[in-house]
Design a protein around this motif. Structure first.
Motif, PDB file in Angstrom:
ATOM      1  N   ARG B  47       0.829  -1.206   0.000  1.00 45.77           N
ATOM      2  CA  ARG B  47       0.000   0.000   0.000  1.00 45.77           C
ATOM      3  C   ARG B  47       0.873   1.270   0.000  1.00 45.77           C
ATOM      4  O   ARG B  47       0.517   2.276  -0.606  1.00 45.77           O
ATOM      5  CB  ARG B  47      -0.945   0.000   1.205  1.00 45.77           C
ATOM      6  N   GLU B  50       1.971   1.829  -3.512  1.00 41.66           N
ATOM      7  CA  GLU B  50       0.860   2.365  -4.330  1.00 41.66           C
ATOM      8  C   GLU B  50       0.651   3.860  -4.089  1.00 41.66           C
ATOM      9  O   GLU B  50       0.201   4.570  -4.976  1.00 41.66           O
ATOM     10  CB  GLU B  50      -0.434   1.595  -4.005  1.00 41.66           C
ATOM     11  N   LYS B  51       0.990   4.293  -2.876  1.00 36.18           N
ATOM     12  CA  LYS B  51       0.808   5.705  -2.531  1.00 36.18           C
ATOM     13  C   LYS B  51       1.833   6.586  -3.260  1.00 36.18           C
ATOM     14  O   LYS B  51       1.542   7.711  -3.649  1.00 36.18           O
ATOM     15  CB  LYS B  51       0.964   5.831  -1.012  1.00 36.18           C
ATOM     16  N   CYS B  54       2.936   5.493  -9.424  1.00 37.23           N
ATOM     17  CA  CYS B  54       1.834   5.182 -10.335  1.00 37.23           C
ATOM     18  C   CYS B  54       2.106   3.793 -10.906  1.00 37.23           C
ATOM     19  O   CYS B  54       2.945   3.636 -11.798  1.00 37.23           O
ATOM     20  CB  CYS B  54       1.749   6.205 -11.464  1.00 37.23           C
ATOM     21  N   ILE B  55       1.417   2.837 -10.373  1.00 34.18           N
ATOM     22  CA  ILE B  55       1.718   1.443 -10.723  1.00 34.18           C
ATOM     23  C   ILE B  55       0.946   1.030 -11.975  1.00 34.18           C
ATOM     24  O   ILE B  55      -0.268   1.187 -12.056  1.00 34.18           O
ATOM     25  CB  ILE B  55       1.382   0.511  -9.536  1.00 34.18           C
ATOM     26  N   ILE B  58       2.008  -5.042 -11.220  1.00 29.26           N
ATOM     27  CA  ILE B  58       2.779  -5.480 -10.060  1.00 29.26           C
ATOM     28  C   ILE B  58       2.795  -7.006 -10.040  1.00 29.26           C
ATOM     29  O   ILE B  58       1.780  -7.650 -10.299  1.00 29.26           O
ATOM     30  CB  ILE B  58       2.200  -4.863  -8.756  1.00 29.26           C
ATOM     31  N   VAL B  75       7.555  -4.021  -9.406  1.00 27.81           N
ATOM     32  CA  VAL B  75       6.571  -3.007  -9.769  1.00 27.81           C
ATOM     33  C   VAL B  75       6.957  -2.393 -11.114  1.00 27.81           C
ATOM     34  O   VAL B  75       8.089  -1.926 -11.290  1.00 27.81           O
ATOM     35  CB  VAL B  75       6.520  -1.885  -8.704  1.00 27.81           C
TER      36      VAL B  75
END
Lengths: 79, 79
Positions: B47, B50-51, B54-55, B58, B75
């Motif tokens: 998480r 992800e913050k 910009c994925i 994954i 990633v």
């Protein structure tokens, strides 16, 4: 399979980690500009570790080798 | 210097990571009982990624090799 995965495949069979340790490695290309707040992200990952683990000691090492930036975090946990 | 550090030292000179990728590896002893909420901790680390990133894609792989539990997170970031 990435080189990252491959090198672990090679090494983990004979590798040993002490029961009181956790190791994290974060690797990126040195020229990477897609993570503008990399230092902040790394600090937040360490805060997550602190939340879940009773940390006795922590060793953080940054290395720049060739094209790769590598952050190694070795956590020694309280028993 | 741990085996973890050593294997990176060996490999990173010739290693290459694509500019749009970030790799994280988390290694612990298989018998480790000091992290009762390991799965939750791993989810929280993802998480955090992800913050900050910009994925685009994954890939998460869990492996158990010898005495070592290894989680590899690769990633692929949006350009």
């Amino acid at each position: 399979m990435s080189w990252f995965g491959n090198l672990f495949k090679k090494e983990t069979t004979s590798a040993h980690i002490a029961k009181d340790r956790l190791m994290i490695a974060i690797a990126t290309d040195r020229q990477n500009s897609l993570i503008p707040n990399m230092d902040e992200m790394r600090a937040e990952i360490i805060r997550v570790l602190e939340k879940y683990i009773c940390i006795n000691d922590i060793e953080i090492k940054k290395e720049n080798k060739g094209e790769v930036d590598l952050l190694e975090i070795e956590v020694i946990m309280k028993k």
